[in-house]
Design an enzyme around this catalytic site. Structure first.
Site, mmCIF file in Angstrom:
data_model
loop_
_atom_site.group_PDB
_atom_site.id
_atom_site.type_symbol
_atom_site.label_atom_id
_atom_site.label_comp_id
_atom_site.label_asym_id
_atom_site.label_seq_id
_atom_site.Cartn_x
_atom_site.Cartn_y
_atom_site.Cartn_z
ATOM 1 N N HIS A 166 24.633 11.451 8.024
ATOM 2 C CA HIS A 166 24.818 9.994 7.922
ATOM 3 C C HIS A 166 23.627 9.189 8.442
ATOM 4 O O HIS A 166 23.511 8.001 8.128
ATOM 5 C CB HIS A 166 26.069 9.551 8.680
ATOM 6 C CG HIS A 166 27.355 10.052 8.103
ATOM 7 N ND1 HIS A 166 27.690 9.873 6.787
ATOM 8 C CD2 HIS A 166 28.389 10.732 8.680
ATOM 9 C CE1 HIS A 166 28.877 10.416 6.560
ATOM 10 N NE2 HIS A 166 29.310 10.950 7.684
ATOM 11 N N ALA A 167 22.790 9.780 9.274
ATOM 12 C CA ALA A 167 21.683 9.020 9.862
ATOM 13 C C ALA A 167 20.783 8.466 8.762
ATOM 14 O O ALA A 167 20.423 9.169 7.813
ATOM 15 C CB ALA A 167 20.881 9.898 10.817
#
Length: 388
Positions: A132-133
């Site tokens: 998700h980063a």
């Protein structure tokens, strides 16, 4: 190429710890490593601790100002800048956050280097998969996007086609975003429908600026083994056959499981293992065996995650564990000592062998799962010159 598998592991990765009561409990990593050891899988592969990713490597995906913000929050968590997603409920700042996040990223980058250069055919970093980063922000328990960094390193080393397959219950949004405009990377994500789950992205119509380079299968809440496997096999093999990747990178979040507390799919450990086997086989069929396998989400930290990722390691090591195998008592004692919980007794949920119907065997227009698969095929396949 040696053909020997690598397990990327440094005990310090268990320092990726957002604090008490946070769902991402690092005990899941420690227990997985202990279960790998209990089955003596580490005797059949090279266990390697790579160096942390340096700033120049992190900048392959992340903006310099974001890296600086992570370092500042790592040195003083009170200084966390929420405009970068740091110091939030999902991503609380903690001392040493930059160092351990860079270490996890380094394991995935090291895996990519080993597989590309031929010192290993398969490499596993179950501490990774932090998908998700974003280039300029933390998101969804993820500080640095090790999956995207591994792919970026492969491209830097000369790879021309890298396929990424993500079977976490959450959309692999950060990896998709990193390569949205890059036709050298095919990203495929199977996840719970964005209408019912974070990060509310991953619609079938998200096909990439390099059209057809991003693929999203949005599964209805409640999808179980047969539907999940049907969707995987209706989309992934045909796309990989068309794309012909030089390396296959896969993310194996265990949070599709019916016991996971943060999502709404109903997949068993046995189906997760079946997809792991398929990913291994697809790597051999289309990528000359080059396979980098990562962990990801998974919040049933005793019952599910260690078993799922130990199966993954075993498959990569060429020592697959039969699902009916009894778990060594030494590991169950370790579980109780660490958590005061009773560990599972076998490497199955009792749903083996997992089965599904091929896509060609009867599309049902009234079935929500088939509707989801068809939406993806219609959105992407024509862009790649394939029949929907």
């Amino acid at each position: 190429m040696s053909g020997r598998a690598q397990l990327m592991w440094d005990q310090a990765v268990t320092g990726y710890d957002f604090g008490r009561d946070h769902p991402m409990d690092p005990v899941r990593l420690g227990l997985t490593r202990k279960l790998v050891e209990a089955f003596e899988l580490d005797r059949h592969m090279d266990v390697v601790a790579a160096q942390p990713a340096g700033d120049s490597t992190l900048r392959l995906v992340h903006r310099e100002d974001y890296i600086a913000a992570v370092k500042a929050a790592s040195a003083d968590p009170r200084a966390a800048d929420q405009s970068y997603g740091l110091g939030t409920l999902d991503d609380p700042a903690f001392a040493g956050m930059h160092e351990v996040s860079a270490l996890i990223a380094g394991q995935s980058v090291g895996a990519a280097e080993a597989v590309w250069r031929g010192s290993a055919l398969h490499a596993v970093n179950f501490a990774g998969g932090l998908h998700h980063a974003m280039p300029a922000g933390a998101s969804g328990f993820c500080i640095y996007n090790d999956a995207a960094l591994a792919i970026a390193r492969l491209l830097e080393l000369g790879a021309e086609r890298v396929a990424y397959v993500d079977v976490d219950v959450h959309h692999g949004d950060g990896v998709q975003a990193a390569f949205w405009e890059d036709p050298r990377v095919l990203t495929i994500s199977l996840h719970e429908h964005p209408a019912t789950l974070f990060p509310q992205t991953g619609w079938p119509q998200e096909t990439g600026a390099a059209e057809g380079s991003a693929v999203n299968v949005a599964l209805p809440a409640g999808t179980g083994d047969e539907g999940w496997l049907r969707a995987f096999h209706a989309v992934v093999p045909e796309l990989l056959a068309d794309f012909r990747p030089q390396v296959l990178v896969t993310q194996h979040g265990a949070d599709t499981h019916f016991e996971d507390p943060l999502a709404h799919l109903a997949v068993s450990l046995d189906a997760q293992r079946a997809v792991q086997v398929s990913c291994h086989d697809l790597a051999h069929e289309y990528a000359d065996g080059r396979w980098i396998a990562l962990g990801g989400g998974g919040y049933a930290v005793v019952e599910v995650v260690p078993r799922s990722w130990t199966h993954l390691v075993a498959i990569a090591a060429g020592r697959p564990i039969e699902p009916t195998t009894t778990i060594p008592e030494s590991w169950r004692q370790e579980v109780y000592a660490r958590t005061r919980q009773l560990g599972p007794a076998r490497m199955t949920d009792g749903r083996w062998p997992a089965s599904w119907a091929d896509w060609e065997d009867g599309y049902d227009p009234a079935d929500r799962l088939d509707q989801a698969v068809l939406a993806t095929r219609k959105a992407v396949f024509p862009l790649r010159g394939l029949l929907a």
